[in-house]
Motif scaffolding. Structure first.
Motif, PDB file in Angstrom:
ATOM      1  N   ALA A   1       0.808  -1.219   0.000  1.00 20.13           N
ATOM      2  CA  ALA A   1       0.000   0.000   0.000  1.00 20.13           C
ATOM      3  C   ALA A   1       0.843   1.272   0.000  1.00 20.13           C
ATOM      4  O   ALA A   1       0.400   2.314  -0.481  1.00 20.13           O
ATOM      5  CB  ALA A   1      -0.935   0.002   1.207  1.00 20.13           C
ATOM      6  N   GLY A   2       2.049   1.198   0.547  1.00 20.16           N
ATOM      7  CA  GLY A   2       2.878   2.399   0.617  1.00 20.16           C
ATOM      8  C   GLY A   2       3.527   2.776  -0.694  1.00 20.16           C
ATOM      9  O   GLY A   2       4.006   3.911  -0.854  1.00 20.16           O
ATOM     10  N   THR A   3       3.529   1.866  -1.674  1.00 18.28           N
ATOM     11  CA  THR A   3       4.256   2.124  -2.918  1.00 18.28           C
ATOM     12  C   THR A   3       3.619   3.222  -3.740  1.00 18.28           C
ATOM     13  O   THR A   3       4.303   4.114  -4.247  1.00 18.28           O
ATOM     14  CB  THR A   3       4.330   0.833  -3.755  1.00 18.28           C
ATOM     15  OG1 THR A   3       4.946  -0.189  -2.986  1.00 18.28           O
ATOM     16  CG2 THR A   3       5.146   1.062  -5.012  1.00 18.28           C
ATOM     17  N   VAL A   4       2.295   3.196  -3.890  1.00 13.63           N
ATOM     18  CA  VAL A   4       1.614   4.175  -4.744  1.00 13.63           C
ATOM     19  C   VAL A   4       1.735   5.595  -4.204  1.00 13.63           C
ATOM     20  O   VAL A   4       2.145   6.502  -4.933  1.00 13.63           O
ATOM     21  CB  VAL A   4       0.138   3.782  -4.947  1.00 13.63           C
ATOM     22  CG1 VAL A   4      -0.614   4.880  -5.702  1.00 13.63           C
ATOM     23  CG2 VAL A   4       0.044   2.464  -5.701  1.00 13.63           C
TER      24      VAL A   4
ATOM     25  N   VAL B   1       4.369  11.186  -4.500  1.00 10.57           N
ATOM     26  CA  VAL B   1       4.954  12.391  -3.883  1.00 10.57           C
ATOM     27  C   VAL B   1       6.475  12.386  -3.901  1.00 10.57           C
ATOM     28  O   VAL B   1       7.098  13.316  -3.397  1.00 10.57           O
ATOM     29  CB  VAL B   1       4.454  12.559  -2.434  1.00 10.57           C
ATOM     30  CG1 VAL B   1       2.950  12.692  -2.393  1.00 10.57           C
ATOM     31  CG2 VAL B   1       4.903  11.401  -1.557  1.00 10.57           C
ATOM     32  N   LEU B   2       7.094  11.365  -4.514  1.00  9.65           N
ATOM     33  CA  LEU B   2       8.549  11.250  -4.483  1.00  9.65           C
ATOM     34  C   LEU B   2       9.235  12.452  -5.130  1.00  9.65           C
ATOM     35  O   LEU B   2      10.255  12.947  -4.625  1.00  9.65           O
ATOM     36  CB  LEU B   2       8.974   9.959  -5.192  1.00  9.65           C
ATOM     37  CG  LEU B   2      10.418   9.497  -5.015  1.00  9.65           C
ATOM     38  CD1 LEU B   2      10.785   9.347  -3.557  1.00  9.65           C
ATOM     39  CD2 LEU B   2      10.632   8.173  -5.749  1.00  9.65           C
ATOM     40  N   LEU B   3       8.704  12.959  -6.237  1.00 17.68           N
ATOM     41  CA  LEU B   3       9.319  14.099  -6.908  1.00 17.68           C
ATOM     42  C   LEU B   3       9.249  15.359  -6.037  1.00 17.68           C
ATOM     43  O   LEU B   3      10.166  16.199  -6.071  1.00 17.68           O
ATOM     44  CB  LEU B   3       8.657  14.341  -8.257  1.00 17.68           C
ATOM     45  CG  LEU B   3       8.827  13.222  -9.288  1.00 17.68           C
ATOM     46  CD1 LEU B   3       8.062  13.547 -10.565  1.00 17.68           C
ATOM     47  CD2 LEU B   3      10.301  12.991  -9.593  1.00 17.68           C
ATOM     48  N   PHE B   4       8.195  15.497  -5.258  1.00 22.40           N
ATOM     49  CA  PHE B   4       8.109  16.628  -4.326  1.00 22.40           C
ATOM     50  C   PHE B   4       9.176  16.492  -3.233  1.00 22.40           C
ATOM     51  O   PHE B   4       9.747  17.486  -2.772  1.00 22.40           O
ATOM     52  CB  PHE B   4       6.712  16.707  -3.712  1.00 22.40           C
ATOM     53  CG  PHE B   4       5.633  17.026  -4.702  1.00 22.40           C
ATOM     54  CD1 PHE B   4       5.358  18.337  -5.054  1.00 22.40           C
ATOM     55  CD2 PHE B   4       4.906  16.008  -5.299  1.00 22.40           C
ATOM     56  CE1 PHE B   4       4.367  18.637  -5.980  1.00 22.40           C
ATOM     57  CE2 PHE B   4       3.911  16.302  -6.225  1.00 22.40           C
ATOM     58  CZ  PHE B   4       3.646  17.613  -6.565  1.00 22.40           C
TER      59      PHE B   4
ATOM     60  N   CYS C   1       6.280   9.167   4.151  1.00 20.45           N
ATOM     61  CA  CYS C   1       7.501   9.578   4.866  1.00 20.45           C
ATOM     62  C   CYS C   1       8.755   9.199   4.082  1.00 20.45           C
ATOM     63  O   CYS C   1       9.709   9.992   3.991  1.00 20.45           O
ATOM     64  CB  CYS C   1       7.539   8.950   6.255  1.00 20.45           C
ATOM     65  SG  CYS C   1       6.361   9.647   7.439  1.00 20.45           S
ATOM     66  N   ASP C   2       8.758   8.001   3.512  1.00 19.45           N
ATOM     67  CA  ASP C   2       9.901   7.568   2.695  1.00 19.45           C
ATOM     68  C   ASP C   2      10.127   8.516   1.524  1.00 19.45           C
ATOM     69  O   ASP C   2      11.269   8.838   1.176  1.00 19.45           O
ATOM     70  CB  ASP C   2       9.669   6.155   2.155  1.00 19.45           C
ATOM     71  CG  ASP C   2       9.956   5.082   3.192  1.00 19.45           C
ATOM     72  OD1 ASP C   2      10.552   5.408   4.225  1.00 19.45           O
ATOM     73  OD2 ASP C   2       9.574   3.918   2.962  1.00 19.45           O
ATOM     74  N   ALA C   3       9.034   8.939   0.899  1.00 22.44           N
ATOM     75  CA  ALA C   3       9.141   9.783  -0.289  1.00 22.44           C
ATOM     76  C   ALA C   3       9.803  11.114   0.014  1.00 22.44           C
ATOM     77  O   ALA C   3      10.488  11.686  -0.841  1.00 22.44           O
ATOM     78  CB  ALA C   3       7.759  10.009  -0.884  1.00 22.44           C
ATOM     79  N   PHE C   4       9.609  11.630   1.208  1.00 22.91           N
ATOM     80  CA  PHE C   4      10.249  12.889   1.579  1.00 22.91           C
ATOM     81  C   PHE C   4      11.610  12.678   2.237  1.00 22.91           C
ATOM     82  O   PHE C   4      12.505  13.515   2.107  1.00 22.91           O
ATOM     83  CB  PHE C   4       9.336  13.681   2.533  1.00 22.91           C
ATOM     84  CG  PHE C   4       8.179  14.339   1.837  1.00 22.91           C
ATOM     85  CD1 PHE C   4       8.367  15.503   1.103  1.00 22.91           C
ATOM     86  CD2 PHE C   4       6.915  13.787   1.890  1.00 22.91           C
ATOM     87  CE1 PHE C   4       7.314  16.116   0.451  1.00 22.91           C
ATOM     88  CE2 PHE C   4       5.845  14.390   1.239  1.00 22.91           C
ATOM     89  CZ  PHE C   4       6.046  15.555   0.518  1.00 22.91           C
ATOM     90  N   TYR C   5      11.771  11.557   2.929  1.00 20.10           N
ATOM     91  CA  TYR C   5      13.015  11.310   3.660  1.00 20.10           C
ATOM     92  C   TYR C   5      14.154  10.878   2.739  1.00 20.10           C
ATOM     93  O   TYR C   5      15.276  11.397   2.838  1.00 20.10           O
ATOM     94  CB  TYR C   5      12.776  10.234   4.716  1.00 20.10           C
ATOM     95  CG  TYR C   5      14.017   9.813   5.470  1.00 20.10           C
ATOM     96  CD1 TYR C   5      14.441  10.510   6.590  1.00 20.10           C
ATOM     97  CD2 TYR C   5      14.775   8.710   5.054  1.00 20.10           C
ATOM     98  CE1 TYR C   5      15.580  10.139   7.287  1.00 20.10           C
ATOM     99  CE2 TYR C   5      15.916   8.334   5.732  1.00 20.10           C
ATOM    100  CZ  TYR C   5      16.316   9.047   6.847  1.00 20.10           C
ATOM    101  OH  TYR C   5      17.454   8.672   7.509  1.00 20.10           O
TER     102      TYR C   5
ATOM    103  N   ALA D   1       6.593  24.108  -6.077  1.00 23.58           N
ATOM    104  CA  ALA D   1       7.073  22.727  -6.176  1.00 23.58           C
ATOM    105  C   ALA D   1       6.998  22.222  -7.610  1.00 23.58           C
ATOM    106  O   ALA D   1       7.906  21.547  -8.088  1.00 23.58           O
ATOM    107  CB  ALA D   1       6.268  21.824  -5.243  1.00 23.58           C
ATOM    108  N   TRP D   2       5.910  22.562  -8.310  1.00 23.87           N
ATOM    109  CA  TRP D   2       5.768  22.104  -9.692  1.00 23.87           C
ATOM    110  C   TRP D   2       6.858  22.679 -10.583  1.00 23.87           C
ATOM    111  O   TRP D   2       7.388  21.998 -11.460  1.00 23.87           O
ATOM    112  CB  TRP D   2       4.393  22.485 -10.236  1.00 23.87           C
ATOM    113  CG  TRP D   2       3.282  21.641  -9.701  1.00 23.87           C
ATOM    114  CD1 TRP D   2       2.294  22.036  -8.861  1.00 23.87           C
ATOM    115  CD2 TRP D   2       3.061  20.250  -9.960  1.00 23.87           C
ATOM    116  NE1 TRP D   2       1.461  20.974  -8.568  1.00 23.87           N
ATOM    117  CE2 TRP D   2       1.905  19.870  -9.243  1.00 23.87           C
ATOM    118  CE3 TRP D   2       3.719  19.292 -10.726  1.00 23.87           C
ATOM    119  CZ2 TRP D   2       1.400  18.582  -9.253  1.00 23.87           C
ATOM    120  CZ3 TRP D   2       3.215  18.008 -10.751  1.00 23.87           C
ATOM    121  CH2 TRP D   2       2.076  17.660 -10.038  1.00 23.87           C
ATOM    122  N   ARG D   3       7.192  23.956 -10.356  1.00 27.91           N
ATOM    123  CA  ARG D   3       8.263  24.555 -11.144  1.00 27.91           C
ATOM    124  C   ARG D   3       9.599  23.889 -10.827  1.00 27.91           C
ATOM    125  O   ARG D   3      10.428  23.677 -11.720  1.00 27.91           O
ATOM    126  CB  ARG D   3       8.330  26.063 -10.872  1.00 27.91           C
ATOM    127  CG  ARG D   3       9.363  26.793 -11.761  1.00 27.91           C
ATOM    128  CD  ARG D   3       9.378  28.275 -11.447  1.00 27.91           C
ATOM    129  NE  ARG D   3       8.114  28.899 -11.808  1.00 27.91           N
ATOM    130  CZ  ARG D   3       7.830  29.363 -13.021  1.00 27.91           C
ATOM    131  NH1 ARG D   3       8.739  29.260 -13.993  1.00 27.91           N
ATOM    132  NH2 ARG D   3       6.675  29.924 -13.271  1.00 27.91           N
TER     133      ARG D   3
END
Length: 416
Positions: free
Chosen positions: A65-68, A73-76, A128-132, A216-218
């Motif tokens: 479930a955490g993958t999607v 949000v990984l690019l953010f 959390c992973d995506a930002f960390y 963030a998009w820019r």
């Protein structure tokens, strides 16, 4: 190639000691390994609990479930890594992880675990992973000189692999004795140790340039624009994004299919997986002891050998499969240490977080598809066919950077 052309270089803040005498970095590697062991314990507990409260299909969805949300949000997270203080980001999201784990433990102590609770915990960890992770991927470049990055990466990856193996071994016993609550508590303690260490002791020696304030998009668009405009970085990111897509399915489902088809038994799967883990540890440590002059050339060359080993894994007796798995592990540990260091040492520091997030995104988005295609090929054709196709694909992919004269001559030695 010494760096991305036109890149702003890191600023020396404090003179780092030689890596062999760098106690602060050694301690950080140990603390990070402790956290990885805690993660493995939590993963085992989450999977085991999901199987107890749901059907196998639903349990699989819970664990994944955490993958999607992570991919979403990984690019953010990459933009944040290039704009904010990496230590502050690591502290903030580790504290969020602690809150998720403590909340899960308290819930389970008060009531029986549910599918909704497990899925919510998995999603929260994915975010959390995506930002960390993008911020954490820049910390090595802030601690050691570029010429020491191969040794740092080799030791850190070996410690992480060994800790994960140990955590997985402990995880089954711990969840059997103390359930999900006990496992969550142990992992919360490991994240707390990371927070305390990063806040109190971890200090950067090199300052990385920060991205200008913008939406963030820019920032994401600027990251892809950088990828388009800098061919060497583009080649490196594409190669690193694709290398796991060949070996992941061959190891993840291919070994089990081979053992079942050949009648080797479930114990053979464990032994073959252990060969990969052992080989990876030895391969990574060899970089710290015997380092090649041209890191990228040696790393991509090792992955050509890995492609051949993937092909060999698709046929022959169990001894050949064992040799192939050992070779896959050796080349994976060796190449990941060298190419991880090459990535950190040559990508423009102002874009390091965004490039790391794009590289990670390749695995998150494409790996499920690569797994599904491997399984479909194995069902529709002879079992050796997907091994040959995926191994040959690995070899062909690695010829792209190996044909690039800049990568062939690149060396991190002597660089600050």
């Amino acid at each position: 190639m010494t760096a991305t052309p036109g890149a702003t270089q890191p600023v020396l803040l404090r003179e780092p000691p030689a890596f062999s005498r760098d106690r602060a970095v050694h301690a950080w590697i140990g603390v990070k390994a402790l956290s990885d062991a805690g993660d493995a314990i939590w993963t085992i507990a989450l999977a085991w609990t999901a199987v107890q409260v749901a059907s196998p299909a639903v349990a699989g969805l819970v664990v994944a479930a955490g993958t999607v949300p992570r991919a979403a949000v990984l690019l953010f997270g990459g933009v944040l890594a290039d704009r904010a203080n990496a230590r502050h980001v690591m502290i903030a999201f580790n504290l969020l992880r602690v809150a998720v784990l403590v909340g899960t433990a308290l819930w389970v102590l008060a009531a029986a675990p549910t599918v909704g609770l497990l899925a919510l915990a998995a999603v929260a960890f994915g975010v959390c992973d995506a930002f960390y992770e993008p911020s954490a991927s820049t910390i090595g470049r802030q601690l050691v000189r570029a010429e020491d990055l191969p040794s740092y990466t080799a030791v850190a990856q070996t410690a992480s692999r060994l800790a994960t193996m140990g955590g997985s071994a402990v995880g089954g016993f711990l969840v059997a004795r103390s359930g999900l609550a006990g496992s969550a508590t142990v992992n919360a303690v490991t994240f707390t140790v990371v927070v305390v260490f990063v806040a109190a002791w971890l200090r950067p020696r090199f300052g990385l340039p920060r991205a200008e304030p913008e939406s963030a998009w820019r920032g994401i668009r600027r990251g892809f624009g950088h990828l388009r405009d800098v061919p060497t970085t583009r080649t490196l990111v594409l190669a690193l994004s694709g290398l796991n897509l060949a070996v992941g399915p061959a190891v993840g489902i291919g070994i089990a299919l081979r053992a079942h088809d050949a009648g080797w038994g479930a114990q053979a799967v464990g032994i073959l997986e252990a060969c990969i883990g052992l080989g990876a540890a030895v391969g990574a440590l060899s970089v710290a002891r015997w380092r090649p002059r041209h890191e990228a050339r040696a790393g991509f060359g090792a992955l050509v050998v890995q492609g051949v080993a993937i092909v060999a894994l698709g046929g022959g007796p169990v001894l050949l499969a064992g040799a192939a798995c050992l070779t896959i592990g050796l080349t994976a540990g060796y190449a990941s240490a060298l190419l991880g260091a090459t990535f950190a040492g040559t990508v423009d520091p102002a874009y390091l977080g965004r490039m790391a997030s794009i590289t990670r995104l390749g695995d998150d988005v494409l790996m499920p598809l690569a797994m599904a295609v491997f399984g479909a090929l194995a069902s529709a054709t002879a079992l050796w066919v997907p091994f040959v196709l995926y191994g040959a694909g690995m070899v062909l992919l690695m010829t792209i950077p190996l044909r690039n004269p800049l990568f062939r001559e690149l060396s991190l030695k002597g660089r600050a």
